[in-house]
Design a protein around this motif. Structure first.
Motif, PDB file in Angstrom:
ATOM      1  N   PHE A   1       0.833  -1.199   0.000  1.00 44.30           N
ATOM      2  CA  PHE A   1       0.000   0.000   0.000  1.00 44.30           C
ATOM      3  C   PHE A   1       0.871   1.254   0.000  1.00 44.30           C
ATOM      4  O   PHE A   1       0.425   2.332  -0.387  1.00 44.30           O
ATOM      5  CB  PHE A   1      -0.955  -0.002   1.201  1.00 44.30           C
ATOM      6  CG  PHE A   1      -0.308   0.259   2.528  1.00 44.30           C
ATOM      7  CD1 PHE A   1      -0.294   1.521   3.079  1.00 44.30           C
ATOM      8  CD2 PHE A   1       0.292  -0.777   3.223  1.00 44.30           C
ATOM      9  CE1 PHE A   1       0.303   1.757   4.302  1.00 44.30           C
ATOM     10  CE2 PHE A   1       0.884  -0.554   4.454  1.00 44.30           C
ATOM     11  CZ  PHE A   1       0.896   0.713   4.989  1.00 44.30           C
ATOM     12  N   LEU A   2       2.134   1.120   0.442  1.00 43.68           N
ATOM     13  CA  LEU A   2       3.090   2.214   0.349  1.00 43.68           C
ATOM     14  C   LEU A   2       3.841   2.180  -0.984  1.00 43.68           C
ATOM     15  O   LEU A   2       4.061   3.208  -1.614  1.00 43.68           O
ATOM     16  CB  LEU A   2       4.123   2.116   1.486  1.00 43.68           C
ATOM     17  CG  LEU A   2       3.710   2.548   2.878  1.00 43.68           C
ATOM     18  CD1 LEU A   2       4.809   2.186   3.864  1.00 43.68           C
ATOM     19  CD2 LEU A   2       3.439   4.034   2.918  1.00 43.68           C
ATOM     20  N   LEU A   3       4.217   0.986  -1.400  1.00 45.53           N
ATOM     21  CA  LEU A   3       5.066   0.853  -2.583  1.00 45.53           C
ATOM     22  C   LEU A   3       4.385   1.273  -3.870  1.00 45.53           C
ATOM     23  O   LEU A   3       4.993   1.954  -4.710  1.00 45.53           O
ATOM     24  CB  LEU A   3       5.533  -0.607  -2.724  1.00 45.53           C
ATOM     25  CG  LEU A   3       6.846  -0.993  -2.054  1.00 45.53           C
ATOM     26  CD1 LEU A   3       7.143  -2.456  -2.304  1.00 45.53           C
ATOM     27  CD2 LEU A   3       7.986  -0.115  -2.550  1.00 45.53           C
TER      28      LEU A   3
ATOM     29  N   GLN B   1      -4.868   4.805  -8.120  1.00 44.21           N
ATOM     30  CA  GLN B   1      -4.525   5.759  -7.067  1.00 44.21           C
ATOM     31  C   GLN B   1      -5.758   6.236  -6.306  1.00 44.21           C
ATOM     32  O   GLN B   1      -5.713   6.419  -5.081  1.00 44.21           O
ATOM     33  CB  GLN B   1      -3.780   6.947  -7.676  1.00 44.21           C
ATOM     34  CG  GLN B   1      -2.354   6.611  -8.078  1.00 44.21           C
ATOM     35  CD  GLN B   1      -1.584   7.832  -8.555  1.00 44.21           C
ATOM     36  OE1 GLN B   1      -2.071   8.952  -8.486  1.00 44.21           O
ATOM     37  NE2 GLN B   1      -0.376   7.619  -9.040  1.00 44.21           N
ATOM     38  N   ILE B   2      -6.874   6.442  -7.000  1.00 43.63           N
ATOM     39  CA  ILE B   2      -8.112   6.860  -6.332  1.00 43.63           C
ATOM     40  C   ILE B   2      -8.592   5.768  -5.376  1.00 43.63           C
ATOM     41  O   ILE B   2      -9.029   6.046  -4.253  1.00 43.63           O
ATOM     42  CB  ILE B   2      -9.199   7.205  -7.370  1.00 43.63           C
ATOM     43  CG1 ILE B   2      -8.844   8.519  -8.088  1.00 43.63           C
ATOM     44  CG2 ILE B   2     -10.568   7.329  -6.701  1.00 43.63           C
ATOM     45  CD1 ILE B   2      -9.731   8.828  -9.275  1.00 43.63           C
ATOM     46  N   THR B   3      -8.504   4.512  -5.825  1.00 44.93           N
ATOM     47  CA  THR B   3      -8.884   3.393  -4.961  1.00 44.93           C
ATOM     48  C   THR B   3      -8.023   3.368  -3.707  1.00 44.93           C
ATOM     49  O   THR B   3      -8.524   3.169  -2.589  1.00 44.93           O
ATOM     50  CB  THR B   3      -8.732   2.058  -5.718  1.00 44.93           C
ATOM     51  OG1 THR B   3      -9.461   2.115  -6.941  1.00 44.93           O
ATOM     52  CG2 THR B   3      -9.249   0.893  -4.881  1.00 44.93           C
ATOM     53  N   TYR B   4      -6.734   3.591  -3.873  1.00 42.14           N
ATOM     54  CA  TYR B   4      -5.824   3.657  -2.729  1.00 42.14           C
ATOM     55  C   TYR B   4      -6.205   4.788  -1.790  1.00 42.14           C
ATOM     56  O   TYR B   4      -6.224   4.628  -0.562  1.00 42.14           O
ATOM     57  CB  TYR B   4      -4.383   3.879  -3.220  1.00 42.14           C
ATOM     58  CG  TYR B   4      -3.577   2.617  -3.318  1.00 42.14           C
ATOM     59  CD1 TYR B   4      -2.978   2.059  -2.201  1.00 42.14           C
ATOM     60  CD2 TYR B   4      -3.399   1.982  -4.538  1.00 42.14           C
ATOM     61  CE1 TYR B   4      -2.224   0.910  -2.293  1.00 42.14           C
ATOM     62  CE2 TYR B   4      -2.648   0.822  -4.639  1.00 42.14           C
ATOM     63  CZ  TYR B   4      -2.060   0.294  -3.512  1.00 42.14           C
ATOM     64  OH  TYR B   4      -1.326  -0.846  -3.604  1.00 42.14           O
ATOM     65  N   LEU B   5      -6.488   5.962  -2.348  1.00 47.13           N
ATOM     66  CA  LEU B   5      -6.812   7.123  -1.522  1.00 47.13           C
ATOM     67  C   LEU B   5      -8.040   6.876  -0.647  1.00 47.13           C
ATOM     68  O   LEU B   5      -8.025   7.157   0.557  1.00 47.13           O
ATOM     69  CB  LEU B   5      -7.054   8.346  -2.408  1.00 47.13           C
ATOM     70  CG  LEU B   5      -5.815   9.114  -2.864  1.00 47.13           C
ATOM     71  CD1 LEU B   5      -6.202  10.217  -3.836  1.00 47.13           C
ATOM     72  CD2 LEU B   5      -5.100   9.716  -1.656  1.00 47.13           C
ATOM     73  N   VAL B   6      -9.091   6.371  -1.229  1.00 47.98           N
ATOM     74  CA  VAL B   6     -10.318   6.096  -0.479  1.00 47.98           C
ATOM     75  C   VAL B   6     -10.039   5.109   0.649  1.00 47.98           C
ATOM     76  O   VAL B   6     -10.471   5.293   1.803  1.00 47.98           O
ATOM     77  CB  VAL B   6     -11.412   5.551  -1.421  1.00 47.98           C
ATOM     78  CG1 VAL B   6     -12.624   5.082  -0.618  1.00 47.98           C
ATOM     79  CG2 VAL B   6     -11.828   6.611  -2.428  1.00 47.98           C
TER      80      VAL B   6
ATOM     81  N   LEU C   1      -2.429   7.705   7.284  1.00 44.17           N
ATOM     82  CA  LEU C   1      -2.838   9.083   7.000  1.00 44.17           C
ATOM     83  C   LEU C   1      -1.739   9.873   6.296  1.00 44.17           C
ATOM     84  O   LEU C   1      -2.021  10.658   5.385  1.00 44.17           O
ATOM     85  CB  LEU C   1      -3.234   9.779   8.302  1.00 44.17           C
ATOM     86  CG  LEU C   1      -4.537   9.284   8.953  1.00 44.17           C
ATOM     87  CD1 LEU C   1      -4.745   9.937  10.304  1.00 44.17           C
ATOM     88  CD2 LEU C   1      -5.726   9.544   8.041  1.00 44.17           C
ATOM     89  N   ILE C   2      -0.495   9.677   6.715  1.00 44.53           N
ATOM     90  CA  ILE C   2       0.616  10.382   6.060  1.00 44.53           C
ATOM     91  C   ILE C   2       0.740   9.927   4.610  1.00 44.53           C
ATOM     92  O   ILE C   2       0.932  10.733   3.690  1.00 44.53           O
ATOM     93  CB  ILE C   2       1.935  10.143   6.820  1.00 44.53           C
ATOM     94  CG1 ILE C   2       1.882  10.862   8.174  1.00 44.53           C
ATOM     95  CG2 ILE C   2       3.129  10.633   6.014  1.00 44.53           C
ATOM     96  CD1 ILE C   2       3.029  10.521   9.100  1.00 44.53           C
ATOM     97  N   THR C   3       0.611   8.609   4.386  1.00 46.95           N
ATOM     98  CA  THR C   3       0.667   8.082   3.019  1.00 46.95           C
ATOM     99  C   THR C   3      -0.462   8.657   2.171  1.00 46.95           C
ATOM    100  O   THR C   3      -0.254   9.068   1.028  1.00 46.95           O
ATOM    101  CB  THR C   3       0.564   6.546   3.029  1.00 46.95           C
ATOM    102  OG1 THR C   3       1.589   6.014   3.870  1.00 46.95           O
ATOM    103  CG2 THR C   3       0.720   5.979   1.630  1.00 46.95           C
TER     104      THR C   3
END
Length: 281
Positions: free
Chosen positions: A26-28, A109-114, A268-270
């Protein structure tokens, strides 16, 4: 220069893997999409593959109990089905979009953000309540009336949990693994604790074992679709394996409440960094 960025990224996510019992993809995925020119589909496939390194190192470092193996193997059936579904969905989406790689990258990226904002805010809210001595209800997804059931160990006693509920939770985790390259730990750790009432450190051990199993079958599936870049994977494995051992050592020194709070801030930082990048590019 790009290889150095990949190595540093792999080491950092390896530490995260050992610390929180998550794979670190999820970070990479967002990190590599921002800092490198690697195509998004190769990032997703390679990140799913590289999790094998830190997951293996962390799983060997954790002390796995025999009674803790039951839940991971129940979940794996749903995870395998979900990963096949998610990977096929990603491939179908890629074919529909065609040569427009930016559109595919934006969807991922949108999926990750949500996902990151939702999990991060919830985990931070829970950790703040925990500091005040207020505990939120946990174990709401046990659904012991939905047969068949199995036993899990909670904070103070054993509980019955629906195998059907666990299997569908596995399908959800597997779909995210196949669709956006998520190792699953970022969902598994809070899910096992909040939804099924499993203590944080025990959930981390179960999560890491599952992340390892997910990484094996995700690697095979993504390789079938030719979405694995071996050079990227090798560099990520080198950094991730070393970082995971350090992360496990740090994890042993923290309480469950502290782990959840640090995990919330990490999410949250990510999410904040990824949001800023999406708005400014």
């Amino acid at each position: 220069m790009e290889s150095l960025i990949v190595l540093i990224s792999g080491t950092a996510t390896g530490i995260v893997a050992g610390l929180f019992g998550v794979g670190g993809s999820f970070l990479l995925v967002p990190l590599l999409s921002i800092t490198t020119s690697i195509p998004m589909e190769l990032i997703v496939g390679s990140c799913a593959c590289q999790v094998l390194g830190p997951a293996t190192a962390a799983s060997l470092s954790f002390r796995q109990r025999r009674r803790d193996l039951r839940i991971p193997f129940i979940l794996m059936g749903g995870i395998i089905a979900g990963t096949l579904w998610g990977s096929a969905s990603l491939n179908q989406l890629k074919e529909q979009i065609g040569s427009n790689a930016d559109s595919l990258s934006n969807i991922v990226q949108i999926t990750y953000l949500v996902l990151l904002w939702s999990l991060g805010l919830f985990s931070l809210w829970e950790s703040m309540l925990h500091k005040r001595g207020k505990l939120i209800p946990i174990g709401w997804a046990r659904l012991k009336w939905l047969r068949p059931v199995c036993e899990v160990f909670g904070r103070n006693r054993r509980h019955q949990v629906s195998i059907i509920s666990l299997s569908w939770f596995g399908v959800f985790v597997g779909f995210l693994s196949g669709f956006i390259g998520l190792s699953g730990g970022v969902i598994l750790l809070p899910g096992l604790h909040y939804a099924y009432g499993i203590p944080t450190k025990r959930a981390a051990r179960m999560s890491m074992l599952l992340v390892w199993l997910i990484a094996i079958q995700a690697t095979v599936i993504h390789a079938t679709y030719q979405r694995v870049d071996l050079q990227t994977v090798v560099v990520l494995l080198l950094g991730g394996t070393l970082g995971a051992k350090l992360g496990v050592q740090l994890s042993e020194r923290m309480s469950g409440g502290a782990l959840r709070q640090h995990f919330a801030w990490l999410l949250l930082i990510t999410a904040a960094v990824l949001s800023i990048y999406s708005l400014t590019k």
